[in-house]
Scaffold this motif. Sequence first.
Motif, PDB file in Angstrom:
ATOM      1  N   LYS A 140       0.666  -1.291  -0.020  1.00  0.00           N
ATOM      2  CA  LYS A 140       0.160   0.097  -0.037  1.00  0.00           C
ATOM      3  C   LYS A 140       0.719   1.427  -0.112  1.00  0.00           C
ATOM      4  O   LYS A 140       0.372   2.381  -0.654  1.00  0.00           O
ATOM      5  CB  LYS A 140      -0.858   0.140   1.176  1.00  0.00           C
ATOM      6  CG  LYS A 140      -1.741   1.195   1.207  1.00  0.00           C
ATOM      7  CD  LYS A 140      -2.641   1.112   2.654  1.00  0.00           C
ATOM      8  CE  LYS A 140      -3.686   2.267   2.579  1.00  0.00           C
ATOM      9  NZ  LYS A 140      -4.518   2.192   3.789  1.00  0.00           N
ATOM     10  N   THR A 141       1.799   1.249   0.787  1.00  0.00           N
ATOM     11  CA  THR A 141       2.885   2.772   0.774  1.00  0.00           C
ATOM     12  C   THR A 141       3.330   2.970  -0.521  1.00  0.00           C
ATOM     13  O   THR A 141       4.142   2.036  -1.431  1.00  0.00           O
ATOM     14  CB  THR A 141       3.919   2.185   1.799  1.00  0.00           C
ATOM     15  OG1 THR A 141       3.573   1.668   2.993  1.00  0.00           O
ATOM     16  CG2 THR A 141       4.660   3.430   2.148  1.00  0.00           C
ATOM     17  N   ILE A 142       3.082   4.256  -0.911  1.00  0.00           N
ATOM     18  CA  ILE A 142       3.229   4.696  -2.174  1.00  0.00           C
ATOM     19  C   ILE A 142       3.652   6.388  -1.957  1.00  0.00           C
ATOM     20  O   ILE A 142       2.838   6.918  -1.041  1.00  0.00           O
ATOM     21  CB  ILE A 142       2.510   4.515  -3.258  1.00  0.00           C
ATOM     22  CG1 ILE A 142       2.909   4.591  -4.565  1.00  0.00           C
ATOM     23  CG2 ILE A 142       1.098   5.169  -3.075  1.00  0.00           C
ATOM     24  CD1 ILE A 142       2.278   4.135  -5.789  1.00  0.00           C
ATOM     25  N   ARG A 143       4.365   6.928  -2.932  1.00  0.00           N
ATOM     26  CA  ARG A 143       4.374   8.570  -2.598  1.00  0.00           C
ATOM     27  C   ARG A 143       4.242   9.065  -4.218  1.00  0.00           C
ATOM     28  O   ARG A 143       4.983   8.716  -4.903  1.00  0.00           O
ATOM     29  CB  ARG A 143       5.835   8.862  -2.086  1.00  0.00           C
ATOM     30  CG  ARG A 143       5.846  10.182  -1.954  1.00  0.00           C
ATOM     31  CD  ARG A 143       7.066  10.591  -1.052  1.00  0.00           C
ATOM     32  NE  ARG A 143       7.441  11.929  -0.770  1.00  0.00           N
ATOM     33  CZ  ARG A 143       7.837  13.064  -1.416  1.00  0.00           C
ATOM     34  NH1 ARG A 143       8.392  12.705  -2.649  1.00  0.00           N
ATOM     35  NH2 ARG A 143       7.746  14.173  -1.212  1.00  0.00           N
ATOM     36  N   LYS A 187       5.591  12.470 -10.405  1.00  0.00           N
ATOM     37  CA  LYS A 187       6.695  11.408  -9.680  1.00  0.00           C
ATOM     38  C   LYS A 187       6.294  10.423  -8.805  1.00  0.00           C
ATOM     39  O   LYS A 187       5.493  10.649  -7.872  1.00  0.00           O
ATOM     40  CB  LYS A 187       7.630  12.129  -9.026  1.00  0.00           C
ATOM     41  CG  LYS A 187       8.916  11.270  -8.413  1.00  0.00           C
ATOM     42  CD  LYS A 187      10.119  12.300  -7.722  1.00  0.00           C
ATOM     43  CE  LYS A 187      10.985  11.639  -7.060  1.00  0.00           C
ATOM     44  NZ  LYS A 187      12.140  12.587  -6.436  1.00  0.00           N
ATOM     45  N   VAL A 188       6.307   8.955  -9.084  1.00  0.00           N
ATOM     46  CA  VAL A 188       5.784   8.048  -8.405  1.00  0.00           C
ATOM     47  C   VAL A 188       7.004   7.186  -7.565  1.00  0.00           C
ATOM     48  O   VAL A 188       7.998   6.724  -8.465  1.00  0.00           O
ATOM     49  CB  VAL A 188       4.977   6.829  -9.122  1.00  0.00           C
ATOM     50  CG1 VAL A 188       4.394   5.812  -8.399  1.00  0.00           C
ATOM     51  CG2 VAL A 188       3.528   7.946  -9.962  1.00  0.00           C
ATOM     52  N   GLU A 189       6.921   7.078  -6.454  1.00  0.00           N
ATOM     53  CA  GLU A 189       7.929   6.229  -5.685  1.00  0.00           C
ATOM     54  C   GLU A 189       7.207   4.999  -4.987  1.00  0.00           C
ATOM     55  O   GLU A 189       6.125   5.070  -4.228  1.00  0.00           O
ATOM     56  CB  GLU A 189       8.687   7.080  -4.676  1.00  0.00           C
ATOM     57  CG  GLU A 189       9.587   8.191  -5.277  1.00  0.00           C
ATOM     58  CD  GLU A 189       9.872   9.010  -4.156  1.00  0.00           C
ATOM     59  OE1 GLU A 189      11.021   8.948  -3.760  1.00  0.00           O
ATOM     60  OE2 GLU A 189       9.334  10.231  -3.881  1.00  0.00           O
ATOM     61  N   HIS A 190       7.693   3.769  -5.340  1.00  0.00           N
ATOM     62  CA  HIS A 190       7.009   2.891  -4.811  1.00  0.00           C
ATOM     63  C   HIS A 190       8.227   1.418  -4.678  1.00  0.00           C
ATOM     64  O   HIS A 190       9.072   1.464  -5.159  1.00  0.00           O
ATOM     65  CB  HIS A 190       5.939   2.261  -5.692  1.00  0.00           C
ATOM     66  CG  HIS A 190       5.101   1.230  -5.000  1.00  0.00           C
ATOM     67  ND1 HIS A 190       5.309  -0.175  -5.528  1.00  0.00           N
ATOM     68  CD2 HIS A 190       4.112   1.036  -3.876  1.00  0.00           C
ATOM     69  CE1 HIS A 190       4.423  -1.208  -4.769  1.00  0.00           C
ATOM     70  NE2 HIS A 190       3.609  -0.145  -3.946  1.00  0.00           N
ATOM     71  N   ALA A 191       7.890   0.719  -3.467  1.00  0.00           N
ATOM     72  CA  ALA A 191       8.809  -0.539  -3.178  1.00  0.00           C
ATOM     73  C   ALA A 191       9.100  -1.530  -4.678  1.00  0.00           C
ATOM     74  O   ALA A 191      10.200  -1.861  -4.560  1.00  0.00           O
ATOM     75  CB  ALA A 191       8.256  -1.220  -2.071  1.00  0.00           C
ATOM     76  N   SER A 192       8.177  -1.356  -5.276  1.00  0.00           N
ATOM     77  CA  SER A 192       8.425  -2.192  -6.489  1.00  0.00           C
ATOM     78  C   SER A 192       9.032  -1.820  -7.668  1.00  0.00           C
ATOM     79  O   SER A 192       9.672  -2.486  -8.627  1.00  0.00           O
ATOM     80  CB  SER A 192       6.862  -2.752  -6.869  1.00  0.00           C
ATOM     81  OG  SER A 192       6.368  -1.678  -7.763  1.00  0.00           O
ATOM     82  N   LEU A 193       9.494  -0.357  -7.367  1.00  0.00           N
ATOM     83  CA  LEU A 193      10.380   0.182  -8.502  1.00  0.00           C
ATOM     84  C   LEU A 193      11.852   0.470  -7.994  1.00  0.00           C
ATOM     85  O   LEU A 193      11.972   0.871  -7.046  1.00  0.00           O
ATOM     86  CB  LEU A 193       9.557   1.791  -8.830  1.00  0.00           C
ATOM     87  CG  LEU A 193       8.307   1.646  -9.307  1.00  0.00           C
ATOM     88  CD1 LEU A 193       7.662   3.149  -9.317  1.00  0.00           C
ATOM     89  CD2 LEU A 193       7.980   0.967 -10.506  1.00  0.00           C
ATOM     90  N   LYS A 194      12.525   0.238  -8.893  1.00  0.00           N
ATOM     91  CA  LYS A 194      13.986   0.185  -8.618  1.00  0.00           C
ATOM     92  C   LYS A 194      14.324   1.768  -8.511  1.00  0.00           C
ATOM     93  O   LYS A 194      15.484   1.945  -7.886  1.00  0.00           O
ATOM     94  CB  LYS A 194      15.030  -0.313  -9.621  1.00  0.00           C
ATOM     95  CG  LYS A 194      14.767  -2.049  -9.875  1.00  0.00           C
ATOM     96  CD  LYS A 194      15.650  -2.372 -10.848  1.00  0.00           C
ATOM     97  CE  LYS A 194      15.537  -4.118 -10.762  1.00  0.00           C
ATOM     98  NZ  LYS A 194      16.252  -4.670 -12.068  1.00  0.00           N
TER      99      LYS A 194
END
Length: 285
Positions: A140-143, A187-194
């Motif tokens: 769920k955590t995303i920025r 800008k999208v930051e997420h755990a699935s993205l390197k």
Amino acid sequence: MASSFLCLTLLFITIYSADGFRHYDLDRCVFNSTELKDIEFIQSYFYNKLEYIRFSSSLGKFVGYTEFGVKAAEHWNQDASLLASMRAQKEVYCQYNIGIEYQNALSKSAEPYVRLYSTTPHAGRHPAMLVCSVYDFYPKTIRVSWLRDGQEVLPDLTNEMEDGDWYYQTHSYLEDPPRPGEKISCKVEHASLKEPLIIDWDPSMPKSERNKIAIGASGLILGLVFFLAGFIYYSRKAKDPSMPESERNKIAIGAAGRTLGLIFSLAGLIYYRRKAKGRILVLTN
């Protein structure tokens, strides 16, 4: 993107009750990785919803929160075998179960699907706004943030929601439209993205929308051609004084059909032009 703080509550509750009074204990494991140093084991004791004593592996001893709890903590902390057993739970109980959780769920992730587009609100003082919609991501955590010429700005509004299938979606709104020559990015930051996913706003119309307008314009031109050809043909036929009344009715029906076709062609063109105002840019990493 740094890993988010995670808390796993392993509900091992023992409840005692008599005449409406309740006593229970709760075991918890708080962690942000599977490493033993990043894990804390906590055992709390409650009486009628009030926590009166707690053991924390970070302190390595019991701590009391009420008069009775303080006395109990002093007594239990003198039992070396009890303290050794409680300290071991950090590895025996927490690390074991945390490893299972990481393997089955917490280590899994799903990359987001992103749509960047402009929209016109039904009501409000802003004629148009940019929307950055992010779909089907996990955890769920995303920025989601906005960049104006490389400088980060806060969104005017953000809506987050669950899909109900373990995936999530969020929508970020920027009400101040881009000024001429200004570069706007989502800008999208997420755990699935390197690395962060940065999507630049392109004010030009996407190819799919241009194709829709071309189809609508072609339909309009074709409708006009058929309308004019039919009108000329039936006008010439109507000048024949020997034409029976039934033939004249056919001419009137044919002319009405051509007019109706023209109306539908115009309506189609107007529809596609309005759809084209919502310019959409669809990107995935």
